[in-house]
Design a protein around this motif. Structure first.
Motif, short mmCIF file in Angstrom:
data_model
loop_
_atom_site.label_atom_id
_atom_site.label_comp_id
_atom_site.label_asym_id
_atom_site.label_seq_id
_atom_site.Cartn_x
_atom_site.Cartn_y
_atom_site.Cartn_z
N TRP A 126 -39.39 -26.24 2.96
CA TRP A 126 -39.34 -27.61 2.44
C TRP A 126 -39.24 -28.62 3.58
N GLN A 127 -38.40 -28.31 4.57
CA GLN A 127 -38.27 -29.20 5.72
C GLN A 127 -39.60 -29.32 6.48
N GLN A 128 -40.31 -28.18 6.61
CA GLN A 128 -41.61 -28.20 7.29
C GLN A 128 -42.63 -29.02 6.49
N GLU A 135 -33.76 -43.93 2.62
CA GLU A 135 -32.60 -44.80 2.84
C GLU A 135 -31.48 -44.64 1.81
N THR A 136 -31.68 -43.83 0.76
CA THR A 136 -30.63 -43.68 -0.25
C THR A 136 -30.43 -42.21 -0.59
N PRO A 137 -29.23 -41.83 -1.07
CA PRO A 137 -28.97 -40.42 -1.40
C PRO A 137 -29.87 -39.93 -2.55
N TYR A 138 -30.05 -38.62 -2.60
CA TYR A 138 -30.88 -38.04 -3.65
C TYR A 138 -30.52 -36.58 -3.86
N THR A 139 -30.93 -36.05 -5.02
CA THR A 139 -30.86 -34.62 -5.28
C THR A 139 -32.25 -34.16 -5.67
N TYR A 140 -32.50 -32.85 -5.54
CA TYR A 140 -33.85 -32.38 -5.81
C TYR A 140 -33.87 -30.91 -6.21
N LYS A 141 -34.99 -30.52 -6.83
CA LYS A 141 -35.29 -29.12 -7.11
C LYS A 141 -36.69 -28.85 -6.54
N LEU A 142 -36.87 -27.64 -6.02
CA LEU A 142 -38.16 -27.26 -5.46
C LEU A 142 -38.90 -26.34 -6.41
N ASN A 143 -40.24 -26.35 -6.33
CA ASN A 143 -41.03 -25.39 -7.10
C ASN A 143 -41.23 -24.12 -6.26
N ALA A 144 -42.03 -23.20 -6.78
CA ALA A 144 -42.22 -21.92 -6.10
C ALA A 144 -42.90 -22.07 -4.74
N ASN A 172 -42.17 -24.48 -2.67
CA ASN A 172 -41.25 -25.26 -1.85
C ASN A 172 -41.67 -26.72 -1.70
N GLN A 173 -42.25 -27.25 -2.77
CA GLN A 173 -42.53 -28.69 -2.86
C GLN A 173 -41.59 -29.27 -3.91
N LEU A 174 -41.47 -30.59 -3.93
CA LEU A 174 -40.59 -31.20 -4.93
C LEU A 174 -41.07 -30.90 -6.34
N GLN A 175 -40.16 -30.43 -7.16
CA GLN A 175 -40.44 -30.29 -8.60
C GLN A 175 -39.75 -31.41 -9.37
N GLU A 176 -38.53 -31.73 -8.91
CA GLU A 176 -37.78 -32.83 -9.52
C GLU A 176 -36.98 -33.55 -8.44
N LEU A 177 -36.99 -34.87 -8.52
CA LEU A 177 -36.24 -35.70 -7.58
C LEU A 177 -35.43 -36.72 -8.37
N LYS A 178 -34.16 -36.86 -8.01
CA LYS A 178 -33.33 -37.89 -8.63
C LYS A 178 -32.82 -38.80 -7.53
N GLN A 179 -33.19 -40.08 -7.65
CA GLN A 179 -32.83 -41.04 -6.60
C GLN A 179 -32.79 -42.45 -7.20
N ASP A 180 -31.76 -43.20 -6.85
CA ASP A 180 -31.63 -44.60 -7.29
C ASP A 180 -31.78 -44.75 -8.80
N ASN A 181 -31.14 -43.84 -9.55
CA ASN A 181 -31.13 -43.88 -11.02
C ASN A 181 -32.51 -43.63 -11.63
N TRP A 182 -33.40 -43.00 -10.86
CA TRP A 182 -34.70 -42.58 -11.38
C TRP A 182 -34.80 -41.07 -11.29
N THR A 183 -35.52 -40.49 -12.25
CA THR A 183 -35.83 -39.07 -12.22
C THR A 183 -37.34 -38.93 -12.12
N ILE A 184 -37.80 -38.23 -11.11
CA ILE A 184 -39.24 -38.08 -10.88
C ILE A 184 -39.61 -36.61 -11.03
N GLN A 185 -40.52 -36.34 -11.93
CA GLN A 185 -41.00 -34.97 -12.17
C GLN A 185 -42.39 -34.83 -11.53
N TYR A 186 -42.54 -33.80 -10.71
CA TYR A 186 -43.84 -33.52 -10.09
C TYR A 186 -44.47 -32.34 -10.83
N GLN A 187 -45.49 -32.62 -11.62
CA GLN A 187 -46.04 -31.59 -12.50
C GLN A 187 -47.23 -30.85 -11.90
#
Length: 212
Positions: free
Chosen positions: A38-40, A144-153, A155-170
């Motif tokens: 994910w970092q790469q 610039e702001t804190p976040y939490t996340y889940k990765l897919n198989a 190792n890309q973003l599957q879900e991101l939560k940041q600044d009171n938004w939830t972003i789903q990557y389908q």
């Protein structure tokens, strides 16, 4: 004689096991963890500072909903976002960079502000964090702001939560080795934004990456 053969066999087996063990440990040491992958991935996508993407966007805010075609040009900190269609009220263009943003709405006029969020809220009534969307649209968290996340198989973003938004990557698509989002659903307070990205054009030093 039999004992000598026996001990030679044991020594040979031991050597082979030791070599196999070293190979196994060496392989394990070289294997990357999901977090490392994910970092790469983040580091590679972060190098994309000049790109264009075409697609569609749908917005549902309260009782209002609609869709429009989307054309987004990004050149370092400068962006030019064009919406066309019923939701774009014919044609809407947002142009700017940090501290200086303007919006032009067909049939209404041109307005300026210091942030795109302020303009969208005042002129269209949408509370959409464009400053974060510059990162989210590439499948990256805003820095610039804190976040939490889940990765897919992969190792890309599957879900991101940041600044009171939830972003789903389908869905993602491969663009000459750069895996970028194809379908995103972003949900904030009383607003849902669906973005379908059909065509990415990536550039470095003014040339398309496909041509490098």
């Amino acid at each position: 004689m039999k004992y000598k053969t026996y001990f030679r066999s044991l020594a040979l087996i031991g050597t082979l096991l030791l070599m196999a063990g070293c190979g196994l440990f060496s392989h394990q040491e070289k294997s990357s963890t999901p977090e490392q992958n994910w970092q790469q991935h983040q580091a590679k996508i972060s190098t994309l500072d000049t790109w264009q993407v075409d697609g569609k966007v749908g917005i549902k805010a309260g009782k209002e909903s609609g869709s429009a075609t989307l054309a987004w040009l990004q050149q370092f900190n400068y962006y030019d976002i064009r919406l066309s269609g019923p939701m774009g009220r014919g044609a809407t263009r947002i142009v700017g960079q940090k501290g200086n943003v303007s919006i032009e709405i067909a049939g209404q006029g041109k307005y300026s502000a210091t942030t795109p969020e302020e303009l969208l809220q005042e002129q269209l009534g949408w509370n959409i964090p464009i400053s974060n969307l510059v990162w989210w649209i590439k499948g990256l968290p805003a820095p610039e702001t804190p976040y939490t996340y889940k990765l897919n198989a992969e190792n890309q973003l599957q879900e991101l939560k940041q600044d009171n938004w939830t972003i789903q990557y389908q869905k993602y698509q491969d663009n000459n080795g750069y895996w970028l989002p194809e379908r995103i659903i972003a949900e904030g307070q009383d607003i849902r934004v669906t973005i379908v990205l059909k065509q990415w054009t990536l550039r470095k030093m003014g040339k398309e990456i496909a041509g490098l």
